[in-house]
Design a protein around this motif. Structure first.
Motif, PDB file in Angstrom:
ATOM      1  N   HIS A   1       6.375   0.410  -9.997  1.00 42.15           N
ATOM      2  CA  HIS A   1       6.865  -0.559  -9.525  1.00 42.15           C
ATOM      3  C   HIS A   1       5.911  -2.091  -9.153  1.00 42.15           C
ATOM      4  O   HIS A   1       4.609  -1.533  -8.849  1.00 42.15           O
ATOM      5  CB  HIS A   1       7.549  -0.535  -8.017  1.00 42.15           C
ATOM      6  N   PRO A   2       6.146  -2.948  -9.682  1.00 42.05           N
ATOM      7  CA  PRO A   2       5.249  -4.125  -9.636  1.00 42.05           C
ATOM      8  C   PRO A   2       5.000  -4.620  -8.260  1.00 42.05           C
ATOM      9  O   PRO A   2       3.675  -5.398  -7.880  1.00 42.05           O
ATOM     10  CB  PRO A   2       5.950  -5.206 -10.342  1.00 42.05           C
ATOM     11  N   SER A   3       5.653  -4.225  -7.173  1.00 43.00           N
ATOM     12  CA  SER A   3       5.335  -4.369  -5.806  1.00 43.00           C
ATOM     13  C   SER A   3       3.864  -3.717  -5.241  1.00 43.00           C
ATOM     14  O   SER A   3       3.478  -4.038  -4.252  1.00 43.00           O
ATOM     15  CB  SER A   3       6.223  -4.320  -4.947  1.00 43.00           C
ATOM     16  N   VAL A   4       3.859  -2.552  -5.953  1.00 39.56           N
ATOM     17  CA  VAL A   4       2.591  -1.468  -5.440  1.00 39.56           C
ATOM     18  C   VAL A   4       1.326  -2.146  -5.654  1.00 39.56           C
ATOM     19  O   VAL A   4       0.911  -2.703  -6.896  1.00 39.56           O
ATOM     20  CB  VAL A   4       2.903  -0.240  -5.969  1.00 39.56           C
ATOM     21  N   ALA A   5       0.531  -2.029  -4.749  1.00 35.39           N
ATOM     22  CA  ALA A   5      -0.979  -2.879  -5.105  1.00 35.39           C
ATOM     23  C   ALA A   5      -2.058  -1.698  -5.214  1.00 35.39           C
ATOM     24  O   ALA A   5      -2.818  -1.693  -5.931  1.00 35.39           O
ATOM     25  CB  ALA A   5      -1.440  -3.579  -3.656  1.00 35.39           C
ATOM     26  N   CYS A   6      -1.622  -0.584  -4.473  1.00 37.26           N
ATOM     27  CA  CYS A   6      -2.736   0.380  -4.502  1.00 37.26           C
ATOM     28  C   CYS A   6      -2.297   1.814  -3.973  1.00 37.26           C
ATOM     29  O   CYS A   6      -1.143   1.897  -3.348  1.00 37.26           O
ATOM     30  CB  CYS A   6      -4.088   0.229  -3.783  1.00 37.26           C
ATOM     31  N   PHE A   7      -2.822   2.901  -4.263  1.00 41.48           N
ATOM     32  CA  PHE A   7      -2.543   4.307  -3.731  1.00 41.48           C
ATOM     33  C   PHE A   7      -3.335   5.001  -2.919  1.00 41.48           C
ATOM     34  O   PHE A   7      -4.509   5.441  -3.280  1.00 41.48           O
ATOM     35  CB  PHE A   7      -2.270   5.046  -5.182  1.00 41.48           C
TER      36      PHE A   7
ATOM     37  N   ILE B   1       0.781  -1.040   0.075  1.00 40.76           N
ATOM     38  CA  ILE B   1       0.108  -0.059   0.016  1.00 40.76           C
ATOM     39  C   ILE B   1       0.950   1.057   0.242  1.00 40.76           C
ATOM     40  O   ILE B   1       1.756   1.342   1.002  1.00 40.76           O
ATOM     41  CB  ILE B   1      -0.883   0.321   1.241  1.00 40.76           C
ATOM     42  N   TYR B   2       0.706   2.145  -0.907  1.00 42.77           N
ATOM     43  CA  TYR B   2       1.446   3.195  -0.989  1.00 42.77           C
ATOM     44  C   TYR B   2       0.760   4.488  -0.607  1.00 42.77           C
ATOM     45  O   TYR B   2      -0.534   4.606  -1.199  1.00 42.77           O
ATOM     46  CB  TYR B   2       1.972   3.524  -2.535  1.00 42.77           C
ATOM     47  N   VAL B   3       1.317   5.022   0.574  1.00 42.32           N
ATOM     48  CA  VAL B   3       0.356   6.129   0.837  1.00 42.32           C
ATOM     49  C   VAL B   3       1.186   7.656   0.733  1.00 42.32           C
ATOM     50  O   VAL B   3       2.292   7.689   1.251  1.00 42.32           O
ATOM     51  CB  VAL B   3       0.048   5.984   2.597  1.00 42.32           C
ATOM     52  N   ALA B   4       0.598   8.418   0.174  1.00 37.90           N
ATOM     53  CA  ALA B   4       1.250   9.933   0.111  1.00 37.90           C
ATOM     54  C   ALA B   4       0.183  10.858  -0.373  1.00 37.90           C
ATOM     55  O   ALA B   4      -0.587  10.733  -1.066  1.00 37.90           O
ATOM     56  CB  ALA B   4       2.281   9.869  -1.110  1.00 37.90           C
TER      57      ALA B   4
END
Ligand code: UDP
Length: 457
Positions: free
Chosen positions: A346-352, A275-278
């Motif tokens: 990046h392929p590891s990221v699932a959602c933003f 989960i990418y959080v920004a």
């Protein structure tokens, strides 16, 4: 031999305006056009301090600066003061800078000024000096269409011309396929601070001259993503999504140095897990809401990468809930500024989990990443409507009656999002559409080419 075209680019002094124009600057410099990029002295210093070692920007783009009229220690977050000062002093300094450049070398005179729509005054300076002017819109065409419609909305008694508030409960519908604007979803909305809302409205008014003053009106979007809004603005030329990966060089004009360890950390996470959080460069959370967000992310038990700027919690350094850092050490990474575009690719990221700033929206679309939307102010609410209701590439978080988003809501929506194959498929489709548009023969590619040809002749 004809003179080499020399373009001066001037953004509004904020990260979300500098970034897309810097990407654009690179793209046009790839085509042999000389570029001078003008910031306020204050922003220029931040850029230079955050420049990566290879110093690519300085070698490809001329970085120049002019004063914004405030002293070095004055608070630029005071939008009333800084906007007044910018309007008062920057037009004069810009004119002087152009005269200085033009007098210093006959072969390198400025042939065109490209100004952010929010610095309409720069277009006026260019016009008075007889220089070709180009407006660049860093927000979406739907937002711009509404902003251009402000005079009519005031005239019709929908909008208060002083503070931008809606004078009745009627939704504003510009066209069937454009999400309707409600009173808390206007491009200048700031529910947490009505003074800021008034300033945002003033800035929106600043954009209106771009409609008639400039020879060209470019925007960071894709025609196929929002054809209804583009069709409302006759001379608009969508050239997005502007991606650093689409030109030679990767510099994006960061105000803070990027934490380069993010990518190697992502390399070690399973595909589609993170989960990418920004929240971009300006959004601020209360300490309470910050704690709840931390605890919500923790509840999900997935790897996460979270950007926590040094001024993220009411302008000061965040304090994490007791024991949080230790508990998440194995699967969480917290940085103060990330290489966002690379990370989204990046392929590891699932959602933003995003505040839905327009640049973040375009970058997420360009990389096919599903969104969890947490808008903070301005156009971000309407961008959320595009993401969730029109494009169906994300979900929104529902605040309680006090505007507070609970850890349980965060957990629930993240879990719903990562298991929603329909949203994932839509995000993939839009990515393809966006990629096609900037590839040879695509709509943004053709628009960009038309523009470059015109600049050269
Ligand atoms: N950004 C970044 N690293 C971060 C957070 C944001 O490079 O850790 C970039 C992001 O890629 C985007 C810009 O900062 O290009 C933020 O613009 P946006 O319109 O999304 O939000 P704003 O900062 O204007 O609210």
């Amino acid at each position: 031999m004809g003179r080499r075209p020399h373009v001066l680019i001037i953004p509004f002094p904020a990260q979300g305006h500098v970034t897309p124009l810097m990407k654009f600057a690179y793209q046009i410099s790839d085509h042999g056009i000389k570029v001078t990029f003008v910031n306020s002295d204050f922003i220029h210093e931040k850029l230079v301090a955050a420049l990566p070692d290879e110093d690519e920007a300085r070698s490809r783009i001329g970085l120049a600066s002019i004063p914004d009229g405030l002293g070095p220690g004055e608070d630029r977050k005071d939008l009333v003061k800084s906007t007044d000062s910018i309007l008062r002093v920057m037009p004069g300094h810009l004119k002087e800078l152009i005269e200085k450049v033009n007098n210093s070398n006959d072969d390198e005179k400025i042939t065109c000024v490209i100004a952010d729509t929010t610095v309409g005054w720069a277009l006026e300076v260019a016009e008075k000096m007889g220089i070709q002017s180009v407006a660049f819109c860093p927000c979406g065409p739907g937002t711009l269409a509404l902003v251009f419609d402000i005079p009519r909305l005031i005239e019709a008694g929908h909008v208060n011309g002083i503070d931008g508030s809606l004078l009745n409960e009627e939704l504003i519908c510009l066209a069937k396929d454009i999400p309707a604007f409600s009173s808390n979803r206007l491009p200048w909305s700031c529910p947490s601070d009505l003074t800021v809302q008034e300033i945002l409205f003033r800035l929106a008014l600043q954009c209106i001259p771009a409609k008639n003053l400039s020879n060209w009106l470019l925007c960071n979007s894709v025609y196929e993503l929002d054809s209804s809004a583009c069709d409302l603005i006759p001379n608009i030329l969508p050239i997005g999504p502007l991606l650093a990966s689409n030109h030679m060089g990767h510099y994006t004009g960061n105000f803070w140095p990027e934490d380069s360890t993010c990518i190697s950390w992502l390399d070690n996470q399973p595909a589609g897990s993170v989960i990418y959080v920004a929240f971009g460069s300006l959004a601020i959370l209360s300490q309470n809401q910050f704690n709840e967000l931390a605890l919500g992310i923790e509840l999900v038990s997935r790897p996460f990468l979270w950007v926590v700027r040094s001024d993220f919690t009411n302008g000061s350094a965040a304090e994490y809930p007791d024991g949080f850092i230790e508990r998440v050490a194995e699967h969480g990474k917290i940085v103060s500024w990330a290489p966002q575009e690379k990370l989204l690719a990046h392929p590891s990221v699932a959602c933003f989990l995003s505040h839905c700033g327009w640049n973040s929206t375009m970058e997420g679309i360009g990389m096919g990443v599903p969104f969890l939307c947490w808008p903070y102010f301005a156009d971000q609410f309407h961008n959320q409507s595009y993401i969730c209701d029109k494009w169906k590439v994300g979900l929104g978080l529902n605040p309680d009656e006090n505007g507070f988003i609970s850890r349980h809501e965060i957990k629930k929506k993240i879990e719903m999002l990562v298991s929603d194959d329909g949203i994932k498929a839509n995000a993939e489709k839009l990515k393809e559409m966006a990629r096609k548009s900037i590839s040879e023969g695509g709509s943004s590619y053709r628009n960009f080419k038309t523009f470059i040809e015109a600049m050269k002749h």
